[in-house]
Design an enzyme around this catalytic site. Structure first.
Site, mmCIF file in Angstrom:
data_model
loop_
_atom_site.group_PDB
_atom_site.id
_atom_site.type_symbol
_atom_site.label_atom_id
_atom_site.label_comp_id
_atom_site.label_asym_id
_atom_site.label_seq_id
_atom_site.Cartn_x
_atom_site.Cartn_y
_atom_site.Cartn_z
ATOM 1 N N THR A 69 0.840 -1.202 0.000
ATOM 2 C CA THR A 69 0.000 0.000 0.000
ATOM 3 C C THR A 69 0.871 1.246 0.000
ATOM 4 O O THR A 69 1.993 1.232 0.520
ATOM 5 C CB THR A 69 -0.940 0.036 1.228
ATOM 6 O OG1 THR A 69 -1.754 1.210 1.158
ATOM 7 C CG2 THR A 69 -0.198 0.048 2.559
ATOM 8 N N ASN A 129 -0.654 3.946 1.200
ATOM 9 C CA ASN A 129 -1.494 4.757 2.069
ATOM 10 C C ASN A 129 -1.112 4.561 3.549
ATOM 11 O O ASN A 129 -1.373 3.518 4.144
ATOM 12 C CB ASN A 129 -2.955 4.342 1.812
ATOM 13 C CG ASN A 129 -3.939 5.196 2.554
ATOM 14 O OD1 ASN A 129 -3.738 5.547 3.703
ATOM 15 N ND2 ASN A 129 -5.041 5.518 1.887
ATOM 16 N N LYS A 136 -3.998 3.676 6.056
ATOM 17 C CA LYS A 136 -4.379 2.253 6.072
ATOM 18 C C LYS A 136 -3.358 1.453 6.869
ATOM 19 O O LYS A 136 -3.711 0.554 7.638
ATOM 20 C CB LYS A 136 -4.366 1.685 4.643
ATOM 21 C CG LYS A 136 -5.540 2.032 3.797
ATOM 22 C CD LYS A 136 -5.404 1.234 2.493
ATOM 23 C CE LYS A 136 -6.467 1.596 1.506
ATOM 24 N NZ LYS A 136 -6.333 0.812 0.263
ATOM 25 N N GLU A 164 -4.162 -0.368 -10.668
ATOM 26 C CA GLU A 164 -5.568 -0.469 -10.235
ATOM 27 C C GLU A 164 -6.415 -0.419 -11.503
ATOM 28 O O GLU A 164 -6.707 0.638 -12.029
ATOM 29 C CB GLU A 164 -5.915 0.645 -9.240
ATOM 30 C CG GLU A 164 -5.126 0.475 -7.950
ATOM 31 C CD GLU A 164 -5.782 1.092 -6.713
ATOM 32 O OE1 GLU A 164 -6.921 1.570 -6.788
ATOM 33 O OE2 GLU A 164 -5.113 1.076 -5.664
ATOM 34 N N ASP A 199 -8.317 -3.000 -1.116
ATOM 35 C CA ASP A 199 -8.936 -2.004 -1.963
ATOM 36 C C ASP A 199 -10.239 -1.578 -1.307
ATOM 37 O O ASP A 199 -11.042 -2.422 -0.924
ATOM 38 C CB ASP A 199 -9.191 -2.602 -3.352
ATOM 39 C CG ASP A 199 -9.066 -1.516 -4.395
ATOM 40 O OD1 ASP A 199 -8.028 -0.837 -4.413
ATOM 41 O OD2 ASP A 199 -10.029 -1.310 -5.155
ATOM 42 N N ASP A 251 -12.725 10.358 5.421
ATOM 43 C CA ASP A 251 -13.083 10.268 6.854
ATOM 44 C C ASP A 251 -13.821 11.508 7.393
ATOM 45 O O ASP A 251 -14.756 11.352 8.185
ATOM 46 C CB ASP A 251 -11.837 9.990 7.713
ATOM 47 C CG ASP A 251 -11.432 8.523 7.672
ATOM 48 O OD1 ASP A 251 -12.240 7.696 7.211
ATOM 49 O OD2 ASP A 251 -10.311 8.203 8.091
ATOM 50 N N HIS A 311 -15.305 -0.458 8.054
ATOM 51 C CA HIS A 311 -15.183 -1.497 7.033
ATOM 52 C C HIS A 311 -13.835 -2.218 7.146
ATOM 53 O O HIS A 311 -13.749 -3.427 7.153
ATOM 54 C CB HIS A 311 -15.334 -0.839 5.651
ATOM 55 C CG HIS A 311 -14.469 0.398 5.483
ATOM 56 N ND1 HIS A 311 -14.548 1.468 6.343
ATOM 57 C CD2 HIS A 311 -13.494 0.713 4.601
ATOM 58 C CE1 HIS A 311 -13.672 2.391 5.984
ATOM 59 N NE2 HIS A 311 -13.013 1.953 4.930
ATOM 60 N N ARG A 312 -12.763 -1.438 7.319
ATOM 61 C CA ARG A 312 -11.410 -2.034 7.403
ATOM 62 C C ARG A 312 -11.255 -2.804 8.706
ATOM 63 O O ARG A 312 -10.652 -3.880 8.730
ATOM 64 C CB ARG A 312 -10.349 -0.932 7.274
ATOM 65 C CG ARG A 312 -8.910 -1.442 7.237
ATOM 66 C CD ARG A 312 -7.944 -0.393 6.733
ATOM 67 N NE ARG A 312 -8.314 0.054 5.399
ATOM 68 C CZ ARG A 312 -8.906 1.226 5.138
ATOM 69 N NH1 ARG A 312 -9.164 2.075 6.106
ATOM 70 N NH2 ARG A 312 -9.253 1.535 3.907
HETATM 71 P P1 ITT Z 1 -3.518 1.798 -1.763
HETATM 72 O O1 ITT Z 1 -2.129 2.211 -2.069
HETATM 73 O O2 ITT Z 1 -3.619 0.839 -0.617
HETATM 74 O O3 ITT Z 1 -4.327 1.330 -2.965
HETATM 75 P P2 ITT Z 1 -5.318 4.107 -1.845
HETATM 76 O O4 ITT Z 1 -5.286 5.374 -1.037
HETATM 77 O O5 ITT Z 1 -5.164 4.196 -3.324
HETATM 78 O O6 ITT Z 1 -4.242 3.133 -1.203
HETATM 79 P P3 ITT Z 1 -7.931 2.771 -2.168
HETATM 80 O O7 ITT Z 1 -7.778 2.715 -3.628
HETATM 81 O O8 ITT Z 1 -8.275 1.513 -1.450
HETATM 82 O O9 ITT Z 1 -6.632 3.356 -1.439
HETATM 83 O O10 ITT Z 1 -8.995 3.831 -1.703
HETATM 84 C C1 ITT Z 1 -9.795 4.551 -2.596
HETATM 85 C C2 ITT Z 1 -10.061 5.922 -2.027
HETATM 86 O O11 ITT Z 1 -10.919 5.803 -0.906
HETATM 87 C C3 ITT Z 1 -8.818 6.689 -1.579
HETATM 88 O O12 ITT Z 1 -8.954 8.043 -1.970
HETATM 89 C C4 ITT Z 1 -8.848 6.579 -0.075
HETATM 90 O O13 ITT Z 1 -8.322 7.739 0.531
HETATM 91 C C5 ITT Z 1 -10.343 6.440 0.212
HETATM 92 N N1 ITT Z 1 -10.515 5.587 1.377
HETATM 93 C C6 ITT Z 1 -10.220 4.269 1.482
HETATM 94 N N2 ITT Z 1 -10.441 3.822 2.723
HETATM 95 C C7 ITT Z 1 -10.879 4.888 3.439
HETATM 96 C C8 ITT Z 1 -11.221 5.088 4.783
HETATM 97 O O14 ITT Z 1 -11.142 4.119 5.676
HETATM 98 N N3 ITT Z 1 -11.616 6.309 5.150
HETATM 99 C C9 ITT Z 1 -11.687 7.315 4.273
HETATM 100 N N4 ITT Z 1 -11.345 7.224 2.988
HETATM 101 C C10 ITT Z 1 -10.942 6.019 2.568
#
Ligand code: ITT
Length: 187
Positions: free
Chosen positions: A8, A10, A13, A37, A66, A147, A172-173
């Protein structure tokens, strides 16, 4: 202590994953390798493609996740496009799209597809969902992404007004990682 790589980019996360997996003494290490993606109809398809891609590159146990925000009044948007939409219009853009929508019908849900992969094994998909609504204003400064505008059912504050432990108890996570804890405990 067991080590699992989390593919990841992020940091938010990663923090939530570490908090969950520390409960069973699993060390989570971030790996920034990244994966394409793909444009797909479901988070499961995106995750499945990512898992196969990474499995060819590393020979260790890893997870990737994801997630997406699905807003009922917008027919599920941003859904699989959540990352792009966050990057382009952000929380404020979503609030503007819902400008005239009343509080009681700002229904939304977050979905997490957590993928667990051991070398030479088929990926396991662990799903977690959190139902709630989109707030009228951005509130809070913890967490990440959407968030500040998401209030889970049964609460009066957004995820961004919760610390990591409280968000994990509701999110969810938190739910998808709880399934991973159960799976790892049995191993
Ligand atoms: P990866 O590198 O893990 O893919 P990402 O930030 O691209 O990280 P995702 O594609 O899973 O993550 O997430 C899609 C979007 O949804 C992204 O803009 C995140 O910031 C947001 N998101 C995911 N989980 C969230 C959460 O728990 N709270 C708020 N926003 C979330």
């Amino acid at each position: 202590m067991r080590t699992i790589y989390f593919i990841t980019g992020n940091k938010g996360k990663l923090k939530e994953a570490k908090s969950m997996l520390s409960k069973i003494n699993v060390n989570v290490i971030q790996n920034n390798l990244g994966y394409p993606e793909i444009q797909a109809d479901s988070l499961e398809d995106v995750a499945s493609f990512g898992a196969k891609y990474i499995q060819k590159k590393i020979d260790s146990t890893f997870i990737l996740e994801d997630a997406g925000l699905f807003i009922e009044n917008l027919n599920g948007f941003p859904g699989v496009y959540s990352a792009y939409v966050f990057y382009t219009i952000g929380c404020n853009g979503i609030l503007k799209l819902l400008d005239r929508v009343d509080t009681d019908i700002r229904i939304a849900r977050f979905k997490s597809v957590l993928t667990y992969v051991e070398p030479d094994k088929k990926p396991r998909f662990l799903i977690g969902e959190c139902h709630g609504k989109i707030s009228k204003l951005e509130m809070g400064n913890q967490g990440f992404g959407y968030d500040p505008i998401f209030i889970p059912n049964g609460k009066t504050k957004t995820f961004a007004q919760m610390d990591t432990k409280e968000k994990n108890r509701n999110s969810h996570r938190g739910k998808s990682f709880k399934k991973l804890l159960r799976l790892l405990k049995d191993k």
